[in-house]
Design a protein around this motif. Sequence first.
Motif: not given
Length: 118
Positions: A86-88, A109-117, A14-21, A36-43
């Motif tokens: 990937a990171i969030v 891969h990056i997912l960022c909470e809004k706003p970007l800046c 699965p996609l290995r995701v890192g959470i920043i914050g 999402l399920g461990e077959h899709v993504a895991v923290v």
Amino acid sequence: AVSVAALAQGGPRPLRVGIIGTGAMGKEHIRNIALLGEHVAVVFAIADSEENARAEALADMAPDRMQHCLVFEQYTDMLASDEVDAIVVCTPNYQHIEVLREAIPTGKHILCEKPLCS
């Protein structure tokens, strides 16, 4: 679901995701990724400069996930890890741009909470 044992045996990864914050929004993303399920993504990792925030985030995870989650005090150490795909970005708004400037060159891969800046 893909178990940690299956991952070790070379099964589908699965996609290995890192959470920043790992404040309120970080914990919300941790819960949503679990849905999402461990077959899709895991923290796979968390990063937060606050020890209490890291501990609370780990406590919100399922016990088997918590045991295998990498924990970083500095998000830059997480960004340097090849074990995160990937990171969030869930830091306070004013920190988003600083984190993104470090994260974009990594190719993750990056997912960022809004706003970007701000």
